[in-house]
Structures are given as C-alpha cells and as structure tokens.
Design a protein around this motif. Structure first.
Motif, PDB file in Angstrom:
ATOM      1  N   LEU A  56       3.405   8.764   6.224  1.00 40.98           N
ATOM      2  CA  LEU A  56       1.958   8.751   6.459  1.00 40.98           C
ATOM      3  C   LEU A  56       1.485  10.194   6.552  1.00 40.98           C
ATOM      4  CD1 LEU A  56       1.642   5.826   9.028  1.00 40.98           C
ATOM      5  CD2 LEU A  56       0.678   5.870   6.727  1.00 40.98           C
ATOM      6  N   GLU A  57       1.221  10.776   5.398  1.00 41.61           N
ATOM      7  CA  GLU A  57       0.941  12.207   5.323  1.00 41.61           C
ATOM      8  C   GLU A  57      -0.444  12.573   5.850  1.00 41.61           C
ATOM      9  OE1 GLU A  57       1.355  13.354   1.289  1.00 41.61           O
ATOM     10  OE2 GLU A  57       3.460  12.738   1.120  1.00 41.61           O
ATOM     11  N   TRP A  58      -1.373  11.629   5.786  1.00 42.96           N
ATOM     12  CA  TRP A  58      -2.760  11.935   6.117  1.00 42.96           C
ATOM     13  C   TRP A  58      -3.167  11.232   7.414  1.00 42.96           C
ATOM     14  CZ3 TRP A  58      -5.344  15.753   3.837  1.00 42.96           C
ATOM     15  CH2 TRP A  58      -4.879  16.206   2.602  1.00 42.96           C
ATOM     16  N   THR A  59      -2.584  11.700   8.493  1.00 46.39           N
ATOM     17  CA  THR A  59      -2.873  11.170   9.816  1.00 46.39           C
ATOM     18  C   THR A  59      -3.217  12.333  10.731  1.00 46.39           C
ATOM     19  OG1 THR A  59      -1.316   9.349   9.494  1.00 46.39           O
ATOM     20  CG2 THR A  59      -1.976   9.809  11.744  1.00 46.39           C
ATOM     21  N   GLY A  60      -4.339  12.258  11.426  1.00 41.39           N
ATOM     22  CA  GLY A  60      -4.713  13.346  12.328  1.00 41.39           C
ATOM     23  C   GLY A  60      -6.147  13.200  12.798  1.00 41.39           C
ATOM     24  N   ALA A 116       0.840  -1.197   0.000  1.00 42.21           N
ATOM     25  CA  ALA A 116       0.000   0.000   0.000  1.00 42.21           C
ATOM     26  C   ALA A 116       0.877   1.249   0.000  1.00 42.21           C
ATOM     27  CB  ALA A 116      -0.920   0.005   1.216  1.00 42.21           C
ATOM     28  N   ASP A 117       0.424   2.270  -0.706  1.00 42.74           N
ATOM     29  CA  ASP A 117       1.134   3.546  -0.774  1.00 42.74           C
ATOM     30  C   ASP A 117       0.797   4.355   0.484  1.00 42.74           C
ATOM     31  OD1 ASP A 117       2.102   6.101  -1.275  1.00 42.74           O
ATOM     32  OD2 ASP A 117       1.404   6.148  -3.355  1.00 42.74           O
ATOM     33  N   PRO A 118       1.791   4.698   1.317  1.00 45.94           N
ATOM     34  CA  PRO A 118       1.483   5.424   2.557  1.00 45.94           C
ATOM     35  C   PRO A 118       0.801   6.763   2.308  1.00 45.94           C
ATOM     36  CG  PRO A 118       3.855   5.418   2.132  1.00 45.94           C
ATOM     37  CD  PRO A 118       3.235   4.440   1.181  1.00 45.94           C
ATOM     38  N   ARG A 119       1.027   7.354   1.120  1.00 43.73           N
ATOM     39  CA  ARG A 119       0.391   8.636   0.808  1.00 43.73           C
ATOM     40  C   ARG A 119      -1.086   8.475   0.483  1.00 43.73           C
ATOM     41  NH1 ARG A 119       4.615   9.916  -3.836  1.00 43.73           N
ATOM     42  NH2 ARG A 119       3.983   7.740  -4.166  1.00 43.73           N
ATOM     43  N   HIS A 140     -11.090  16.937  12.728  1.00 48.05           N
ATOM     44  CA  HIS A 140     -11.127  18.391  12.544  1.00 48.05           C
ATOM     45  C   HIS A 140      -9.846  18.897  11.870  1.00 48.05           C
ATOM     46  CE1 HIS A 140     -14.324  17.848  15.545  1.00 48.05           C
ATOM     47  NE2 HIS A 140     -14.823  18.966  15.063  1.00 48.05           N
ATOM     48  N   ALA A 141      -8.704  18.321  12.228  1.00 45.67           N
ATOM     49  CA  ALA A 141      -7.449  18.759  11.609  1.00 45.67           C
ATOM     50  C   ALA A 141      -7.404  18.381  10.131  1.00 45.67           C
ATOM     51  CB  ALA A 141      -6.259  18.159  12.351  1.00 45.67           C
ATOM     52  N   ILE A 142      -7.839  17.175   9.810  1.00 45.60           N
ATOM     53  CA  ILE A 142      -7.891  16.768   8.400  1.00 45.60           C
ATOM     54  C   ILE A 142      -8.875  17.651   7.651  1.00 45.60           C
ATOM     55  CG2 ILE A 142      -8.524  14.914   6.819  1.00 45.60           C
ATOM     56  CD1 ILE A 142      -5.892  14.365   8.207  1.00 45.60           C
ATOM     57  N   LEU A 145      -5.532   7.202   4.690  1.00 41.95           N
ATOM     58  CA  LEU A 145      -6.085   8.233   5.574  1.00 41.95           C
ATOM     59  C   LEU A 145      -6.371   7.572   6.916  1.00 41.95           C
ATOM     60  CD1 LEU A 145      -7.314  11.007   6.237  1.00 41.95           C
ATOM     61  CD2 LEU A 145      -9.458  10.214   5.189  1.00 41.95           C
ATOM     62  N   LEU A 146      -5.736   8.090   7.975  1.00 43.52           N
ATOM     63  CA  LEU A 146      -5.869   7.516   9.313  1.00 43.52           C
ATOM     64  C   LEU A 146      -6.333   8.612  10.258  1.00 43.52           C
ATOM     65  CD1 LEU A 146      -5.400   5.200  11.320  1.00 43.52           C
ATOM     66  CD2 LEU A 146      -2.983   5.828  11.386  1.00 43.52           C
ATOM     67  N   MET A 147      -7.561   8.493  10.766  1.00 38.13           N
ATOM     68  CA  MET A 147      -8.115   9.551  11.610  1.00 38.13           C
ATOM     69  C   MET A 147      -8.374   9.043  13.023  1.00 38.13           C
ATOM     70  SD  MET A 147     -10.563  11.933   9.216  1.00 38.13           S
ATOM     71  CE  MET A 147     -11.557  10.673   8.417  1.00 38.13           C
ATOM     72  N   THR A 148      -7.943   9.850  13.996  1.00 35.56           N
ATOM     73  CA  THR A 148      -8.099   9.538  15.408  1.00 35.56           C
ATOM     74  C   THR A 148      -8.803  10.721  16.078  1.00 35.56           C
ATOM     75  OG1 THR A 148      -6.021  10.549  16.087  1.00 35.56           O
ATOM     76  CG2 THR A 148      -5.911   8.283  15.302  1.00 35.56           C
ATOM     77  N   PHE A 149      -8.921  10.657  17.413  1.00 38.67           N
ATOM     78  CA  PHE A 149      -9.630  11.727  18.103  1.00 38.67           C
ATOM     79  C   PHE A 149      -8.712  12.622  18.928  1.00 38.67           C
ATOM     80  CE2 PHE A 149     -13.387   9.942  16.528  1.00 38.67           C
ATOM     81  CZ  PHE A 149     -14.372  10.907  16.686  1.00 38.67           C
ATOM     82  N   SER A 150      -7.422  12.488  18.782  1.00 38.83           N
ATOM     83  CA  SER A 150      -6.492  13.444  19.378  1.00 38.83           C
ATOM     84  C   SER A 150      -5.204  13.434  18.570  1.00 38.83           C
ATOM     85  CB  SER A 150      -6.200  13.118  20.851  1.00 38.83           C
ATOM     86  OG  SER A 150      -5.326  12.014  20.963  1.00 38.83           O
ATOM     87  N   ARG A 151      -4.533  14.574  18.571  1.00 37.45           N
ATOM     88  CA  ARG A 151      -3.276  14.673  17.838  1.00 37.45           C
ATOM     89  C   ARG A 151      -2.231  13.739  18.429  1.00 37.45           C
ATOM     90  NH1 ARG A 151      -0.670  20.451  18.013  1.00 37.45           N
ATOM     91  NH2 ARG A 151      -0.482  19.796  20.171  1.00 37.45           N
TER      92      ARG A 151
END
Length: 679
Positions: A95-99, A56-59, A102-104, A62-68
């Motif tokens: 992993l450019e798209w992690t956050g 898988a291409d890390p770019r 709201h930040a994303i 998209l990995l979304m969590t609830f705190s930075r």
C-alpha cells in the motif's frame, strides 16, 4: 476465496465494507457515517482488505488519514486481514499511497516539481518557522515600526492560514475572525505577497502550501485527470475534519465519485479553528448524480447505554445533522453525574477525591481522564493534584518540535539541506558561542551572494568573538550521508547543551529519541518532511510526563482527546462561558461546534461520566473592575428537559477533621514598628 475475515463485522459494518466491491469493478461514491465508538477503523480496514481480496491493485489505492500513526495502524490491519484471507504475506508494504493529506501532497509536489514550477529540493517549514519568516518579512516591510500596533507574527500567520485553507477573501476572514485587525487589510495583503515571495526565494513551503499548491495544480483539467487516473480507489478517513482545500482536491481527483469512499462523523467535527468545514461531509451525498450511498454505523462498542442516551440528547438538538442515535448492549443502572459545586477550587477537590476513590476501587489512574474546553481550565486541578501528590500528564500543550533543543537540531539539518532557508540558518548560526543576530545575518547574506552557499560558508572567516565556529561549519558542510549526518549534528549540539539549557539531561533524552526516529528514514529529506508534518505529541521532560511513576492521571483538552477513551471521564466546567466558550458564541455555526465538543467529551467515557458545574469563578486581572467573582449557569446544551438523563449531585467539601476555629490574631502596631526602625 472466502470472506471469513468479514464475520466479525456487524450488519452495518459489513454493508459499508462490501458496498459496490466486485472483481473488475469500481464502486459508486460511498459515505460512511461512523458514530463514536462504532468500529470505524475496523470497517475501513475491512473495506480496503475486501477491495484487495477482490483483485484491486494495492498500488492503485490512495488511503488518506489525519495522522501518520493512524495511517500506519490502518495499513498493518489491512495486511493482517488480507494475509488471513489469502494465506499470503505478500501485501506487506504494497500500500504505497497511505498517509496524511499533507504528506501525500508533499510527495506529489516533489514527484511533479519540474512540471509545476517547483524545485524538488524544497524544505518544509513548521508553524513556528513560518511565523518567524512572516516576522522577518514584516520587519523588512517596516510594518513592525508602525505608529499603531501592527498584528503580531502569530496573528499574521493565522490570518494567512485561514485565508488559504478556508478559501475566503481576506476582508471576509478579518471581518469574521480577526475584526481587531480589519484596519490593516491593505498592509496584510502586501505582507502576504512578500511572504510568498520570500518562501519562493528561499525554496521553502509552509504547511498550508502543501494543500494550496496541490489544489491549484488540480485546477488544470488535464493535470487533474492525469493524477486522478493514478488511483482506482480513494478512501478518506475523518472526512468531517477536512477543509475546503481538501474537499476541492478530492472532488478534482474523482469528479464523478467512482471509487471514492469517505468515512467520518458530522457530530465530531470540532476543528473549525483550523478551518475544518462540516459542510464537506453534510453536502457530500448531493455532490454526485446519482447521490452517494450513505451507510450509518450507530452501534457503539465503547460506552454504556445511559452515557449514550445523554450524549444522543445533547447532539440531538443540532439543527442539521445526519440522524443517528448511538446504542449499545452495555446496560447499566449508572447515569452520568451532573455535579453542582460552589467554586472551581471545590471542583478540583471533588475530582481528585473521586479519582482516588476509583483508584482504591481497583481502577488505574491511567484508566481515568479529566477533559476541559481550554488548557487554562485545568489550573486549579493541577494545583490540587500536585498538593496531594497525584501524578498526571497533560495533553494539548507542548509538542515535540516546539521544544527549543529539538528545533535547534532540526534547524541544523534543514540549513545543511537547504542553505537558502534563512529562518533555519538564522537559528543554527546563533547556536555558536559569540554569534548573535547581526553576525548571523551577515553570514547568511554572504552565503546568498555566492553561487554555492555551502562552499561560500567554508571560505568565510569566523565571526569576531565566536568560539567553535569551525566545528559548526564542519557539521553543515560535511558528508551528507544519512543517518550519519544526524549523529554528527546531535554530537555537536550535545557539546553546547550545558551552555544553552537548564536541565540538559532531559533534553539529551529527547535528542536520543530524535536520532532513533531518524534511523527509520532512508533520507534526510524524508525525515524532515515527515517529522514536520506529523511530529510526536510531546517531549519526555517538558510535557509533564512523570519520570518515576508508571501510573498517572490523564488531563486533556477535548480537542486532544478525540479518538481516545477511558473507563472514567470527568468534564470540567460544563457551564455557559466555558462550554460553550464565551469566544465561540458569535455565530450559530460556532455554537454548533461547541455543542459537538461537549458531545465528543461525553462519548470518550466507557463506564462512568461526570460533568462538573461550578457556580462561581474567581477572575483575576480584570483591568477596569479588578479581581472579582463571576457566576455561571449550567451549559445551555443540557436544558432542564434533559436532566432526567443525569444523576444530580450537589457537593460541598467536608470540614477538615478536628479543625478548630482559629484564635483571633493579636493586635500589633506595625506602623509604630516601621517608624521605630529609623528612630
């Protein structure tokens, strides 16, 4: 390539980490029900690592969590796993798209701003700034002068936020959550329309706008398809805490569910007051055809089996849930204690006695926690801890950005970046000695009248009776290079500190911390966005953190304790009226969330769990009946049929050693003495 990195996982964790993962393929939708203490983070990190190891291409993840912080920890864990599997360190930062959601959202709105009608230089208001702007608009509409008391700014913002995040019409929100405001429906609609117009005129977005605008642009099928094609794999942590807006966004990104993984636990959905919707996770499998795969993690690595048996029984009463019973190989003969105590004051004495006994037995204070439903429930305990010189830290109170001195410096920076931000400007300008609300408003209006607001500020004369005006103008209009702008703002504010605040040294330490945080961001814009969306928990001097003790007891609301664990946990006030709260029993959904709160509190304990059941509460300031005692009964969530799972204890304080009966007081004629003063 080998899969030795998966060897530490149990069978269920491994099934979740590897489901549907193969080179060149995108997996069907997956729901991981991760019970408390079941290794959720390790499972999610291994799934991401397994995707990467399989090409898988890390770019395109998209990995979304609830705190930075959670996002950062997860990324670092993934990097270590991939490095161990491949022998390469090349993944770091890929992993450019992690956050957070709201930040994303903020990043996407900036990236696509010209195409969706936004100015990419927008600033973001935190909750307090949003309430201040709401109040300003409320005043301009004349609603603050109504003959009948109009809802306060905080209530207005809460109603607005509930409408946005829950997706419910204002009439329904007022009827279900703010019935005392129902008579103001038409005026509130007018206020909210004016509030949105004011934000757009000032080029600001509030916290809710980051999701609302994202969800609204996803209603366009072409835009949603364009954005969804940006990522092959979308993984969401803590899905039980999402609201309807977030669910809408997710379903628009991956309408067929391909590449979609969500992780969470319906039994830990406790943020309904933020419009979190437990139905998002309950209904997830049926949202796709064929249904999403469900993998349940039920092995607990945290608590002893007796603690889990009691917690399972509590949550087992829920009428609708994903069935799971947590289990552990940590056997113990020690059941959770259910302690019946006469009063709240006695409960405080009991808890402090047990905490100190544990400490004498070799358990640090920091390995123990006292949890409560509402911050006010710890009042008696705080008094007792202070009286007995036991240091403590309380969580669930003041946040870092809520402290006046931090907000002042943030206002300076925000106003310099966006001089159309009236809330930031109104606060920043009044930091100058001799500048009050009237003068600040005149300056802001004069700036708005010019084509370049900061240039207009340089040309304005100093307000009458102001001292040090030129120095502030230099800070606001100086070299914007970052992070030098932060250093100049802090230096200027430091010179005002003794005039503006008591205990300035504590506050100076906070601002040094703020400057250190700022140094980690490449731009002012990034710093303001990230710190507003995910601020540090508390200030050093304002949150009760002991400055001289390296060991202290943890006091926390249950909401703030989620995700944490301690060796010994004490839960205060396990009685009806507290858990469940007497404000949370209006509907079955509210009662079920209260049940989940107790479950979350119980599953924070590793070795020992104690629930206090005080029978009598002393209630003050009852307007019609005066101060009085209220009598309570054990929480309905632990009925008689469950008592065998607990160790009962009935506690009463021992009399003070050597205490003797006090002698009768002498008789004194005070009235005669008072008359004699004027004889």
């Amino acid at each position: 390539m080998g899969t030795a990195y998966l060897d530490r996982l149990n069978d269920r964790q491994r099934a979740a980490a590897t489901f549907g993962v193969a080179p060149g393929q995108v997996a069907p939708p997956l729901l991981v029900i991760a019970g408390a203490g079941s290794g959720k983070t390790a499972t999610l990190a291994n799934r991401v690592a397994h995707l990467l190891v399989n090409g898988a291409d890390p770019r395109r993840i998209l990995l979304m969590t609830f705190s930075r912080r959670a996002a950062g920890d997860l990324s670092r864990r993934v990097e270590r796993l991939v490095a161990a599997a491949t022998g390469r360190e090349a993944l770091a930062g890929a992993l450019e798209w992690t956050g957070t959601f709201h930040a994303i959202g903020a990043r996407l709105l900036r990236d696509h701003a010209p195409a969706i009608g936004l100015d990419p230089e927008f600033t973001i208001h935190d909750r307090e700034d949003s309430a201040d702007l709401m109040n300003l608009v409320r005043h301009e509409l004349g609603l603050s002068k109504s003959e009948s008391r109009f809802p306060a700014k905080g209530t207005c913002l809460a109603i607005y936020s509930r409408c946005v995040n829950a997706g419910d019409p204002i009439a329904e929100v007022l009827r279900g959550h703010f019935p005392w405001c129902a008579a103001w429906e038409a005026e509130l609609k007018r206020l909210f329309a004016a509030y949105v117009a004011a934000k757009q005129a000032q080029n600001v977005l509030d916290y809710d706008d980051l999701l609302l605008a994202w969800a609204q642009v996803m209603e366009d099928a072409d835009f949603a398809a364009h954005l969804g094609a940006q990522w092959d794999h979308v993984l969401i942590d803590e899905y039980q805490d999402t609201n309807r807006l977030q669910a809408r966004i997710l379903m628009a990104l991956k309408p067929d569910g391909r590449g979609l993984t969500v992780v969470g636990d319906d039994a830990q959905s406790i943020y309904g007051f933020r419009a979190a919707e437990v139905r998002n996770i309950l209904d997830f499998p049926a949202a796709f055809a064929p249904r999403a795969e469900v993998v349940t993690l039920d092995r607990n690595y945290r608590s002893t089996q007796p603690i889990l048996a009691a917690a399972n029984a509590v949550i087992g009463q829920a009428p609708e849930r994903f069935t799971k019973d947590l289990w552990s190989d940590r056997a113990s003969a020690r059941k959770p204690r259910l302690v019946t105590i006469a009063t709240e004051a006695d409960q405080a004495r009991y808890v402090v006695d047990r905490v100190l006994e544990n400490r004498e037995g070799g358990q640090r204070l920091m390995d123990q926690a006292v949890l409560f439903r509402t911050a006010s429930h710890s009042g008696q305990l705080e008094v007792e801890l202070t009286r007995r010189n036991v240091p403590f830290v309380k969580f669930g109170g003041l946040k870092f950005l809520d402290s006046a001195h931090v907000k002042d410096v943030m206002a300076l920076l925000r106003f310099a970046q966006n001089p159309r931000d009236r809330v930031a400007g109104f606060r920043a300008l009044q930091l100058v000695e001799g500048v009050g609300p009237v003068a600040a408003r005149r300056v802001i209006e004069a700036m708005a009248a010019g084509p370049v607001p900061l240039a207009a500020l340089r040309e304005l004369p100093a307000p009458p009776r102001s001292t040090g005006w030129a120095a502030l103008v230099a800070v606001l209009t100086g070299d914007p290079a970052w992070p030098g702008a932060m250093a100049r703002a802090r230096d200027w504010y430091d010179a005002q500190m003794d005039r503006l605040h008591d205990e300035p040294e504590f506050r100076r330490a906070d601002l040094l911390q703020l400057e250190q945080i700022a140094g980690g961001y490449p731009t002012l814009e990034g710093f303001l966005t990230e710190l507003t969306l995910d601020p540090p928990d508390a200030t050093s001097g304002q949150a009760g953190v002991p400055l001289k003790d390296d060991d202290y007891l943890i006091l926390s609301t249950i909401h703030s304790a989620k995700g944490q664990e301690w060796r010994s946990v004490f839960v205060l006030n396990a009685v009806d009226g507290c858990i469940p709260s007497d404000l949370g029993t209006g509907a079955s959904a509210e009662i079920e969330e209260e049940r989940r709160l107790l479950y979350v509190a119980m599953t924070r304990a590793r070795d020992a769990l104690t629930l206090g059941v005080p029978l009598k509460f002393y209630v003050t300031q009852q307007t019609r009946r005066g101060d009085r005692h209220l009598y309570a009964s054990r929480t309905r969530f632990i009925p008689k049929s469950m008592l065998d799972l607990f160790e009962p204890e009935y506690w009463q304080p021992a009399p003070h050693p050597g205490a003797a009966a006090a002698p009768a007081p002498p008789k004194i004629d005070v009235a005669a003495r008072m008359r004699g003063m004027w004889a």
